[in-house]
Design an enzyme around this catalytic site. Structure first.
Site, mmCIF file in Angstrom:
data_model
loop_
_atom_site.group_PDB
_atom_site.id
_atom_site.type_symbol
_atom_site.label_atom_id
_atom_site.label_comp_id
_atom_site.label_asym_id
_atom_site.label_seq_id
_atom_site.Cartn_x
_atom_site.Cartn_y
_atom_site.Cartn_z
ATOM 1 N N THR A 59 -0.219 5.002 -1.499
ATOM 2 C CA THR A 59 -0.640 6.134 -0.662
ATOM 3 C C THR A 59 -0.003 7.427 -1.169
ATOM 4 O OG1 THR A 59 1.099 5.625 0.953
ATOM 5 C CG2 THR A 59 -1.100 4.818 1.451
ATOM 6 N N ALA A 107 0.802 -1.229 0.000
ATOM 7 C CA ALA A 107 0.000 0.000 0.000
ATOM 8 C C ALA A 107 0.834 1.278 0.000
ATOM 9 C CB ALA A 107 -0.930 -0.003 1.214
ATOM 10 N N GLN A 137 0.514 -6.246 -3.897
ATOM 11 C CA GLN A 137 -0.657 -6.469 -3.051
ATOM 12 C C GLN A 137 -1.715 -5.416 -3.347
ATOM 13 O OE1 GLN A 137 1.770 -6.172 0.552
ATOM 14 N NE2 GLN A 137 1.569 -8.359 0.898
ATOM 15 N N HIS A 168 -3.719 -9.769 -4.761
ATOM 16 C CA HIS A 168 -5.021 -9.479 -4.148
ATOM 17 C C HIS A 168 -6.060 -9.054 -5.168
ATOM 18 C CE1 HIS A 168 -2.957 -8.795 0.039
ATOM 19 N NE2 HIS A 168 -3.109 -10.066 -0.268
ATOM 20 N N CYS A 212 -25.965 -15.205 -16.102
ATOM 21 C CA CYS A 212 -26.644 -16.200 -15.270
ATOM 22 C C CYS A 212 -27.469 -15.592 -14.141
ATOM 23 C CB CYS A 212 -25.623 -17.185 -14.690
ATOM 24 S SG CYS A 212 -24.687 -16.505 -13.305
ATOM 25 N N THR A 270 5.560 -2.093 1.910
ATOM 26 C CA THR A 270 4.799 -3.198 2.496
ATOM 27 C C THR A 270 5.385 -3.547 3.862
ATOM 28 O OG1 THR A 270 4.337 -5.574 2.347
ATOM 29 C CG2 THR A 270 6.140 -4.757 0.989
ATOM 30 N N ASP A 301 -5.095 -1.410 -7.410
ATOM 31 C CA ASP A 301 -5.454 -0.184 -8.122
ATOM 32 C C ASP A 301 -5.008 -0.135 -9.576
ATOM 33 O OD1 ASP A 301 -2.629 0.530 -7.882
ATOM 34 O OD2 ASP A 301 -3.097 1.133 -5.816
ATOM 35 N N CYS A 308 -21.184 -18.096 -12.050
ATOM 36 C CA CYS A 308 -20.736 -18.809 -13.261
ATOM 37 C C CYS A 308 -19.263 -18.568 -13.581
ATOM 38 C CB CYS A 308 -21.607 -18.429 -14.470
ATOM 39 S SG CYS A 308 -21.297 -16.764 -15.123
HETATM 40 ZN ZN ZN Z 1 -22.740 -15.449 -13.988
#
Ligand code: ZN
Length: 258
Positions: A30, A26, A105, A125, A161, A199, A108, A136
């Site tokens: 920042t 992060a 991580q 992430h 779906c 980090t 963005d 689906c």
């Molecule tokens: Zn779906």
């Protein structure tokens, strides 16, 4: 007696490397105005109720949580954030042929926006730039779904779906993607320098890539405002702002074949 200069140390390590594996957290975002969610002053730390929005169980069970989560996505700072000098330094590292992989991580997409090749970036992430159907498995760009939210849909369902859609990020309570983690760990094991930036190195399993790479003989350079559990095994530790430290470290890295 001479004092060692961590900037010069880090620059020398990177200059000597052929495969630099970068790990970002992060702290690099920042500096582009994207708030840290987990840190000491993080959004979730100060307001635990906000964490509910990023908990997969609440998200799947509660339409009101999904409505609030989609509103949060529409207004996410990633859409307007601009890459900073730290991001640009990592583009320069790639252009010099030194960047083996960029494990992040962050969700963005700022590394790609800065100009790093998408195939170099491993997003452990996930990303706010895609959405996935929890039913689906359909995956697509988030733009058209966010347009539906702006047009008044509180909780836009999957077009295929009717299932629940979700930002393609890893929420609390949701498993990491094993293929993505494996790829990150393999890349780290091939590094001759690991450069950990912004980090705390406390989120596993990715933090484990650092001692693993070190055990394989990699050098370790850490750029982070706060201490990390791996400062003791690092070859250089820099506390300077990332946007200042990274250009200073990477400027010294000559291209392969120069
Ligand atoms: Zn779906």
């Amino acid at each position: 007696m001479t004092m060692s200069d961590p900037v010069a140390d880090a620059r020398r390590r990177i200059d000597a490397a052929r495969r630099v594996v970068v790990l970002t957290g992060a702290g690099i975002s920042t500096e582009s105005g994207i708030p840290d969610f987990r840190g000491p002053k993080g959004v979730w730390t100060r307001n635990p109720a906000a964490e509910k929005l990023s908990n997969i169980h609440h998200y799947m069970a509660n339409p009101e949580v999904r409505r609030l989560a989609w509103q949060g996505r529409v207004h996410h700072p990633a859409w307007t954030a601009v890459p900073n000098a730290g991001h640009r330094a990592l583009v320069a590292l790639e252009q010099r042929g030194r960047l083996h992989a960029l494990i992040t991580q962050n969700i963005d997409g700022l590394h790609q926006r800065a100009g790093n090749s998408p195939d170099k970036v491993i997003e452990v992430h996930g990303t706010v730039h895609d959405v996935v159907c929890m039913e689906c498995g359909w995956r697509g760009p988030s733009g058209p779904v966010l347009d539906r939210v702006r047009a008044g849909e509180d909780d836009p369902p999957c077009d295929r779906c009717g299932g629940i859609l979700k930002s393609a990020t890893i929420s609390f309570g949701q498993p990491l993607v094993p293929e993505v983690i494996d790829r990150a760990m393999r890349a780290a094991a091939q590094a001759d320098v690991v450069l950990a930036i912004g980090t705390s190195l406390q989120v596993y399993p990715i933090a484990g890539a650092v001692p693993a790479a070190k055990a394989h003989g990699a050098r370790l350079v850490i750029v982070n405002a706060q201490p990390t559990p791996f400062d003791d095994i690092a070859d250089a530790v820099l506390r300077d702002p990332i946007g200042e430290a990274l250009p200073a470290i990477v400027e010294g890295a000559r291209g392969l074949g120069d």
